[in-house]
Structure formats: structure tokens, C-alpha cells
Design a protein around this motif. Structure first.
Motif: not given
Length: 303
Positions: A288-303
Motif C-alpha cells: 500500500n504505497p498510498g498509505k506510506a505517502i500519507a504517513h510521510i505527509k502526517k509526520k511533516l504536518a506534525e513538525k
């Protein structure tokens, strides 16, 4: 006296003749029995034929494969060649058919292959409009259930879409591998190994976080199915590379998470993903590459 002697001689001859006749009959009987025994022994020593009985001819199950062809050495436009294949004399996978066509019909047909087990990712191509691996794609989906279909349909095979073609079904993967290299896909630590350290350890829980990412074989099926990658392949990293980037971001042994995230924080590298999810739909390894990309965006948003 003469008559008596003549009679006695006649009786003697008759007796001797009967004895000889009986002896001859007995000898003949023994000879016949011996021939029968020899005949039986000879028959038993004969080697029985091992030739299998003739098998009834099967009805041909012809399937036609229309395959994209282009040779840079010939000055002509790309075209489709059609090859008939009898499914009764062919393996169940599309790669089996391609190998059979190359071996028996057209040795100039060019495609990549290696493991035949869905591990190397070499035989990625577009089959009937879907990106997949030829070694994992059944010629007829019904064969997955152990049923043989009648054949006769047409299967269309193209190289991976929106990539430069080197020849026939061989795409140019140079840009894809350069993008993979750009994320530095190896373990990075600040101090390296201490003296006497054999390996970098992590807990089972941390190891479990990598499941669903490390299995990626970099076949590029997902990236070449993504419309955003079609239009921005020179800037957008694509689903496969981004999932591998997150694999190292999530690895507890790596000490450069912030650096990796900062390098991905780009309008094109990461945010060209619009969650179309074609990547997840076509992945031959069911990742599920789409899920991995969503996790990257989430980590950037939390910074």
C-alpha cells in the motif's frame, strides 16, 4: 511244425511292433511336452512393450497475444504483432507464453525476465491495461481456480506506460533508479558501530513497523500507474520511491529521520500525490504505497 513256427514268429513281430509303437508314441508325447515348455518359457522371457497407449488428441485452445513491438534500429513506427499460442502446450502464466513465443515463433521479441517467482520485478509490463508482473499474471484468470477456459480471446501486452522504451517490452528504468538513489536507501547513523558491535538491534515491535514496505521489489508497476507520475516524472518521486523513503524514516535504527523528512518536503517530490490510489490497486505484491505517502505527509504536518 513249420506253420507253428511261422505263427510264433508273426506273434513275436506283432508284440515287438506294438512295443516299438508305444515307445515311439511316448517319445513323441515327451517331445511335444518339451516344446510346449520351451514355448511357455520363451513367452515369459519376452519384454513387454512399455509404449503408452495412444492418447486422444485434445482440442486446441488457441489464444492470441498482441504484443507491442518497436526496434530503434529500424526506421518504423511502433506496431502490434499477433502470435497464436495453444494453451494446451503452454504454462499458465503470461511469462510462459512470452518465452514460448520467443523460442518457437519470433526470436527477435525482447523483454526482461529473471526469477519467474515475483521476486526480482524484471518482467513488469502492462497486460490487458493493467500494470503487473508477467510471471504472476495468469493467461486466463480461471486457471487460478484450477479450471481451464476455452481460450480464443486476445491478450494485449505493452511495456510499462509513460516511460521511454528501449526496445519492445523493455522500458528505460534509468530515471526511476536515479530517483531511488536520491533518497539514500541505506541505514545512516551518526556515530557508526561501537567497538565490538556486531549489528544494529531493534525490538520486535519496531521491526514489525517495516512490514508492508521492505517487501517492495522496485518493479515500478505502481509509479507507472500513477497519473501524477506520468506528467511529472522528472520531479515527482512516485509511489515506489516514496514508500521506500518512508521505510527508512520509520526504521528505529536510522538516526537521520529529520533530514530525510526535510528533503521530501517539496511541492513536487511529495505533494504531487493526490491520493488517486492507482498505486495500491496495481501492486503485484499487494502493498500500500498510498498509505506510506500519507504517513510521510502526517509526520511533516506534525513538525
Amino acid at each position: 511244425m513249420l506253420g507253428f513256427n511261422s505263427l510264433t514268429a508273426a506273434v513275436a513281430r506283432s508284440t515287438i511292433g506294438g512295443a516299438v509303437s508305444n515307445a515311439s508314441s511316448a517319445s513323441s508325447s515327451r517331445t511335444t511336452g518339451l516344446f510346449r515348455a520351451l514355448s511357455t518359457t520363451t513367452e515369459s522371457l519376452k519384454v513387454k512393450s512399455t509404449t503408452p497407449p495412444p492418447v486422444a488428441s485434445q482440442e486446441e485452445r488457441i489464444k492470441y497475444f498482441k504484443i507491442y513491438r518497436w526496434d530503434p534500429d529500424h526506421r518504423q513506427k511502433p506496431y502490434l504483432s499477433t502470435y497464436p499460442v495453444d494453451l494446451n502446450d503452454c504454462g499458465p502464466m503470461v511469462l510462459d507464453a512470452l518465452i514460448k513465443i520467443k523460442s518457437e515463433q519470433d526470436p527477435t521479441l525482447t523483454f526482461r525476465r529473471s526469477c519467474r517467482e515475483g521476486i526480482c520485478g524484471s518482467c513488469a509490463m502492462n497486460i490487458n491495461g493493467r500494470n503487473t508482473l508477467a510471471c504472476l499474471c495468469y493467461i486466463d484468470p480461471k486457471e487460478e481456480d484450477g479450471k481451464k477456459a476455452a481460450g480464443g480471446d486476445v491478450m494485449k501486452i505493452y511495456p510499462l506506460p509513460h516511460m521511454y522504451v528501449i526496445k519492445d517490452l523493455v522500458p528505460d528504468m534509468g530515471n526511476f533508479y536515479e530517483q531511488y538513489r536520491s533518497i539514500e536507501p541505506w541505514l545512516q547513523t551518526k556515530d557508526g558501530k561501537s567497538e565490538g558491535q556486531a549489528e544494529f538491534l531493534q525490538t520486535r515491535e519496531d521491526r514489525a513497523k517495516l512490514d508492508g514496505m521492505y517487501e517492495c521489489i522496485l518493479c515500478a508497476c505502481c509509479s507507472t500507474a500513477c497519473p501524477s507520475y506520468w506528467w511529472n516524472a522528472d520531479k515527482y518521486l512516485g509511489p515506489a520511491v516514496l514508500m521506500q523513503a518512508y521505510r527508512w524514516i520509520e526504521d528505529s535504527r536510522d538516526e537521520f529521520q529529520d533530514k530525510r523528512l526535510a528533503e521530501l518536503d517539496d511541492a513536487f517530490k511529495l505533494y504531487r500525490c493526490h491520493t488517486i490510489m492507482n498505486c495500491t490497486k496495481v501492486c503485484p505484491k499487494h502493498l500500500n504505497p498510498g498509505k506510506a505517502i500519507a504517513h510521510i505527509k502526517k509526520k511533516l504536518a506534525e513538525k
